[in-house]
Design a protein around this motif. Structure first.
Motif: not given
Length: 240
Positions: A127-142, A169-174, A228-235
């Motif tokens: 796990i320490g060798t996978v690309p950062p975004t792959v790691r984050i997506r994987l651990l979060t989805e699990l 971008r992945f956080a926004r997708e979630l 910053f408090r957006p109506e639809s929630g992005d940042l």
């Protein structure tokens, strides 16, 4: 689900975490800024109901209920708390998380899960060798496989390197899937994400029109007191 941290602090003279306010809720991705080695993890523990602050208040849907927070919010990849050992294989981590979620965890189930997440090629990687975004997506989805989980707190994804815009971008997708998302990261990542958002606003044809955003109008400005408090929630950006 709405989580509100109001002026939470931890440690003698607030050394572990100075007074910090954060809001994150269903359908929104929030980014909270925290610097130093310890503070991101402390903030993540408090925001997920796993640690009580020494001062300030924490509520879920308007009430104080740390038990409900622990059941409904997953803490992801927090240093020294729930980050996987760097030499454990991706397949091993998937098998363990499937077991914790009460799902089949045999090798075929692991392969199918990895394929579904688009990460089959990393099965034998540490796990320490996978690309950062792959790691984050994987651990979060699990983590989201566990019964009752409606939100996630992702801690210090920027410590793995890579482009912060990618994991944001992945956080926004979630969030678009109806998940409450809080990412705790450093000032440099917040500035990079804000700068990218500003560019997207200036050149909207390059941005997905189905994903409304709120932007930091001045990425170089100190936003310590801004929320910053957006109506639809992005940042949502907070500085702790």
């Amino acid at each position: 689900m709405k989580i509100v941290l109001d002026s939470v602090a931890k440690g003698p003279r607030d050394t572990a975490l100075p007074a910090t306010s954060v809001v994150f809720e269903t359908g929104q991705a929030a980014l909270s800024r925290a610097e130093t080695e310890q503070r991101p993890t402390v903030l993540g523990l408090i925001a997920s109901g796993r640690m009580r602050p020494d001062s300030g208040t924490v509520t879920i849907d308007g009430r104080t209920d740390f038990g409900a927070m622990r059941r409904r919010i997953a803490l992801v990849d927090a240093p020294d708390v729930c980050e996987p050992a760097p030499d454990v294989t991706v397949a091993g981590i998937v098998a363990e998380e499937l077991m914790f979620a009460g799902l089949a965890s045999h090798p075929l189930a692991v392969r199918r899960r990895l394929a579904g997440l688009g990460a089959a090629e990393y099965a034998r990687f540490a796990i320490g060798t996978v690309p950062p975004t792959v790691r984050i997506r994987l651990l979060t989805e699990l983590a989201l496989l566990r019964t009752g989980v409606e939100g996630v707190v992702i801690v210090s994804p920027d410590r793995h390197g890579g482009d912060p815009v990618e994991w944001w971008r992945f956080a926004r997708e979630l969030a678009g899937r109806g998940i409450a998302v809080l990412v705790v990261a450093g000032d440099a990542s917040a500035a990079a994400i804000a700068a990218s958002a500003l560019v997207s606003r200036q050149f909207p044809a390059e941005e997905d029109a189905s994903a409304p955003q709120t932007f930091d109008e001045d990425p170089g400005r100190d936003d310590t007191d801004d929320l910053f408090r957006p109506e639809s929630g992005d940042l949502i950006v907070e500085n702790s």
